[in-house]
Scaffold this motif. Structure first.
Motif, mmCIF file in Angstrom:
data_model
loop_
_atom_site.group_PDB
_atom_site.id
_atom_site.type_symbol
_atom_site.label_atom_id
_atom_site.label_comp_id
_atom_site.label_asym_id
_atom_site.label_seq_id
_atom_site.Cartn_x
_atom_site.Cartn_y
_atom_site.Cartn_z
ATOM 1 N N VAL A 291 14.874 -6.139 -1.456
ATOM 2 C CA VAL A 291 14.388 -6.835 -2.654
ATOM 3 C C VAL A 291 12.935 -6.468 -2.917
ATOM 4 C CG1 VAL A 291 13.869 -9.085 -3.657
ATOM 5 C CG2 VAL A 291 15.999 -8.749 -2.390
ATOM 6 N N PHE A 292 12.139 -6.432 -1.850
ATOM 7 C CA PHE A 292 10.727 -6.061 -2.005
ATOM 8 C C PHE A 292 10.593 -4.668 -2.608
ATOM 9 C CE2 PHE A 292 7.324 -3.489 -0.196
ATOM 10 C CZ PHE A 292 6.218 -4.113 -0.738
ATOM 11 N N VAL A 293 11.315 -3.704 -2.067
ATOM 12 C CA VAL A 293 11.205 -2.328 -2.545
ATOM 13 C C VAL A 293 11.576 -2.240 -4.024
ATOM 14 C CG1 VAL A 293 12.168 0.002 -2.350
ATOM 15 C CG2 VAL A 293 11.564 -1.279 -0.281
ATOM 16 N N ASP A 294 12.694 -2.822 -4.394
ATOM 17 C CA ASP A 294 13.162 -2.730 -5.784
ATOM 18 C C ASP A 294 12.214 -3.432 -6.750
ATOM 19 O OD1 ASP A 294 15.360 -1.281 -4.976
ATOM 20 O OD2 ASP A 294 16.681 -3.029 -4.846
ATOM 21 N N ARG A 295 11.769 -4.630 -6.384
ATOM 22 C CA ARG A 295 10.900 -5.390 -7.299
ATOM 23 C C ARG A 295 9.500 -4.795 -7.359
ATOM 24 N NH1 ARG A 295 12.637 -11.787 -6.433
ATOM 25 N NH2 ARG A 295 14.816 -11.512 -7.109
ATOM 26 N N HIS B 261 6.109 1.685 12.073
ATOM 27 C CA HIS B 261 7.501 1.297 11.860
ATOM 28 C C HIS B 261 7.767 0.833 10.426
ATOM 29 C CE1 HIS B 261 7.058 0.747 16.340
ATOM 30 N NE2 HIS B 261 8.195 1.427 16.292
ATOM 31 N N ARG B 262 7.377 -0.407 10.116
ATOM 32 C CA ARG B 262 7.726 -1.022 8.834
ATOM 33 C C ARG B 262 7.152 -0.267 7.642
ATOM 34 N NH1 ARG B 262 5.461 -6.774 10.675
ATOM 35 N NH2 ARG B 262 4.078 -5.277 11.726
ATOM 36 N N SER B 263 5.855 0.048 7.691
ATOM 37 C CA SER B 263 5.230 0.712 6.544
ATOM 38 C C SER B 263 5.824 2.100 6.305
ATOM 39 C CB SER B 263 3.717 0.823 6.758
ATOM 40 O OG SER B 263 3.414 1.617 7.879
ATOM 41 N N VAL B 264 6.182 2.785 7.385
ATOM 42 C CA VAL B 264 6.755 4.127 7.244
ATOM 43 C C VAL B 264 8.129 4.051 6.590
ATOM 44 C CG1 VAL B 264 7.603 6.138 8.503
ATOM 45 C CG2 VAL B 264 5.454 5.052 9.189
ATOM 46 N N ALA B 265 8.979 3.163 7.082
ATOM 47 C CA ALA B 265 10.334 3.037 6.534
ATOM 48 C C ALA B 265 10.308 2.602 5.075
ATOM 49 C CB ALA B 265 11.140 2.036 7.368
ATOM 50 N N LEU B 266 9.441 1.638 4.757
ATOM 51 C CA LEU B 266 9.398 1.132 3.387
ATOM 52 C C LEU B 266 8.718 2.119 2.440
ATOM 53 C CD1 LEU B 266 8.723 -2.669 3.953
ATOM 54 C CD2 LEU B 266 10.853 -1.542 3.326
ATOM 55 N N SER B 267 7.768 2.899 2.922
ATOM 56 C CA SER B 267 7.156 3.937 2.080
ATOM 57 C C SER B 267 8.194 4.969 1.661
ATOM 58 C CB SER B 267 6.012 4.627 2.828
ATOM 59 O OG SER B 267 4.923 3.763 3.004
ATOM 60 N N GLU B 268 9.028 5.373 2.607
ATOM 61 C CA GLU B 268 10.073 6.333 2.287
ATOM 62 C C GLU B 268 11.065 5.740 1.285
ATOM 63 O OE1 GLU B 268 10.300 9.409 3.208
ATOM 64 O OE2 GLU B 268 8.872 9.596 4.873
ATOM 65 N N ALA B 269 11.411 4.469 1.476
ATOM 66 C CA ALA B 269 12.360 3.819 0.564
ATOM 67 C C ALA B 269 11.765 3.649 -0.823
ATOM 68 C CB ALA B 269 12.782 2.471 1.138
ATOM 69 N N LEU B 270 10.486 3.259 -0.889
ATOM 70 C CA LEU B 270 9.818 3.084 -2.177
ATOM 71 C C LEU B 270 9.720 4.410 -2.920
ATOM 72 C CD1 LEU B 270 8.222 1.317 -4.197
ATOM 73 C CD2 LEU B 270 6.165 1.821 -2.843
ATOM 74 N N ALA B 271 9.386 5.464 -2.200
ATOM 75 C CA ALA B 271 9.287 6.785 -2.825
ATOM 76 C C ALA B 271 10.634 7.211 -3.402
ATOM 77 C CB ALA B 271 8.799 7.807 -1.807
ATOM 78 N N ALA B 272 11.710 6.928 -2.685
ATOM 79 C CA ALA B 272 13.039 7.295 -3.168
ATOM 80 C C ALA B 272 13.371 6.579 -4.469
ATOM 81 C CB ALA B 272 14.079 6.977 -2.100
ATOM 82 N N VAL B 273 13.030 5.288 -4.558
ATOM 83 C CA VAL B 273 13.297 4.532 -5.774
ATOM 84 C C VAL B 273 12.450 5.067 -6.940
ATOM 85 C CG1 VAL B 273 13.130 2.257 -6.865
ATOM 86 C CG2 VAL B 273 13.997 2.462 -4.529
ATOM 87 N N LEU B 274 11.180 5.362 -6.676
ATOM 88 C CA LEU B 274 10.317 5.887 -7.736
ATOM 89 C C LEU B 274 10.810 7.251 -8.226
ATOM 90 C CD1 LEU B 274 6.794 4.893 -6.333
ATOM 91 C CD2 LEU B 274 7.992 3.871 -8.284
ATOM 92 N N GLU C 99 13.928 8.174 -8.264
ATOM 93 C CA GLU C 99 15.100 7.884 -9.084
ATOM 94 C C GLU C 99 14.699 7.464 -10.491
ATOM 95 O OE1 GLU C 99 17.209 4.896 -6.981
ATOM 96 O OE2 GLU C 99 17.950 6.241 -5.404
ATOM 97 N N ARG C 100 13.498 6.898 -10.615
ATOM 98 C CA ARG C 100 12.998 6.472 -11.927
ATOM 99 C C ARG C 100 12.292 7.607 -12.665
ATOM 100 N NH1 ARG C 100 12.416 0.815 -12.728
ATOM 101 N NH2 ARG C 100 13.362 -0.399 -11.047
ATOM 102 N N GLY C 101 12.317 8.813 -12.088
ATOM 103 C CA GLY C 101 11.776 9.980 -12.777
ATOM 104 C C GLY C 101 10.346 10.339 -12.451
ATOM 105 N N HIS C 102 9.765 9.730 -11.433
ATOM 106 C CA HIS C 102 8.373 10.016 -11.084
ATOM 107 C C HIS C 102 8.275 11.164 -10.082
ATOM 108 C CE1 HIS C 102 6.866 6.496 -13.194
ATOM 109 N NE2 HIS C 102 7.778 5.754 -12.593
#
Length: 312
Positions: free
Chosen positions: A247-251, A282-295, A297-300
């Protein structure tokens, strides 16, 4: 007996490009000559090209262009995109420009000329605003210098591949016009760096936005995960499986959209989104990769880096 081909002649005082085996077209350097009226925005145009990873040379005498380009063609893995600012500050040498570009064309060097112009009224206002004389003004008025420069520049303007009138453009509009004229729309996008870090090592100084993900359970306290990082699948699955992580990553990605759009409108070319946990492993690395993937997908355009990965 077959007659020898006549040697290539070049204008007097201009060095000839060294005769070498023809370079494949795709490997030839790209040359952009930036010129135009003083006060029309050459400095800003050069800065835009630097931001796009061009090698920029300012106030280069025209007759040195073949020499510089020759060095580029002989340099393996060297500069491939050169932007040369040529103007009347070196007016004794400026007259060579027309002959020089003919020499480049004969040598098979691809080049384009970007000419920046503006109305006399606007140019006068700009010189008065910075309280500097026109380089050709001498003992006369600013308008006298502008008139003299227009006469010198006339033939070059006629040869230009792109002419941009900057009379009604602010610095952001000019930057957009230069990017569109030179590289098209592909490189006009914002470049985003998603950066993971550990708070115990300090917040990144160049971060535009900082997200704190220490609200999630720390994999460090899970024995079988402690020695791994957020790039390893077990840690990634663990972190993204925690309540609130997805939810954090998407929002967060959604919340960044108007900000990133605003950056583009304000001519900001780079943005760093920093994501931090305690140690940056751990946490910041995993979520950075996930956030980048979502961005993405949005064309960035996104790259990911991990500042503190590997620290003890």
């Amino acid at each position: 007996m077959t007659a020898e081909p006549p040697p290539t002649t070049v204008p007097s005082g201009i060095p000839a490009l060294e005769a070498t085996t023809p370079t494949p077209r795709a490997e030839l350097p790209e040359l952009l000559i930036i010129t135009g009226m003083s006060g029309a925005g050459r400095t800003r145009a050069a800065a835009v090209l630097e931001d796009l990873d061009w090698y920029v040379v300012d106030n280069l005498p025209a007759r040195l262009l073949p020499e510089v380009v020759g060095m580029m063609t002989r340099s393996a893995g060297g500069v491939q995109r050169l932007a040369a600012v040529v103007d009347v500050r070196g007016r004794e040498l400026f007259g060579d420009l027309a002959e020089v570009v003919d020499t480049l064309r004969t040598a098979g060097i691809a080049y384009r000329i970007l000419f920046l112009d503006a109305s006399d009224q606007v140019l006068v206002q700009r010189f008065e605003a910075v309280r500097r004389p026109h380089p050709l003004q001498g003992e006369g008025r600013i308008l006298d210098g502008i008139a003299a420069e227009r006469e010198i520049m006339h033939s070059v303007r006629e040869r230009a591949d792109v002419v941009i009138d900057t009379s009604d453009l602010n610095v952001h509009d000019l930057a957009r016009a230069v990017r569109l004229a030179v590289v098209g729309g592909d490189e006009d996008a914002l470049r985003i760096n998603v950066l993971s870090f550990g708070f115990k090592y300090g917040i990144p100084l160049d971060a535009d936005h900082v997200a704190d993900v220490r609200f999630l359970a720390n994999p460090y306290w899970v024995t079988e995960l402690r020695h791994l990082t957020g790039k390893d699948e077990p840690v990634r699955d663990y972190v993204l499986g925690l309540d609130g992580a997805r939810v954090f990553v998407d929002r967060y990605a959604f919340a960044l959209e108007p900000v990133l759009s605003g950056y583009v409108e304000e001519d900001k070319r780079y943005a760093t989104i920093a994501v931090g946990c305690t140690g940056g492993k751990h946490r910041s690395v995993a979520l950075s990769e996930a956030l980048a993937a979502v961005l993405r997908e949005r064309g960035h355009r996104v790259v990911v880096s991990h500042r503190d990965l590997g620290r003890e």
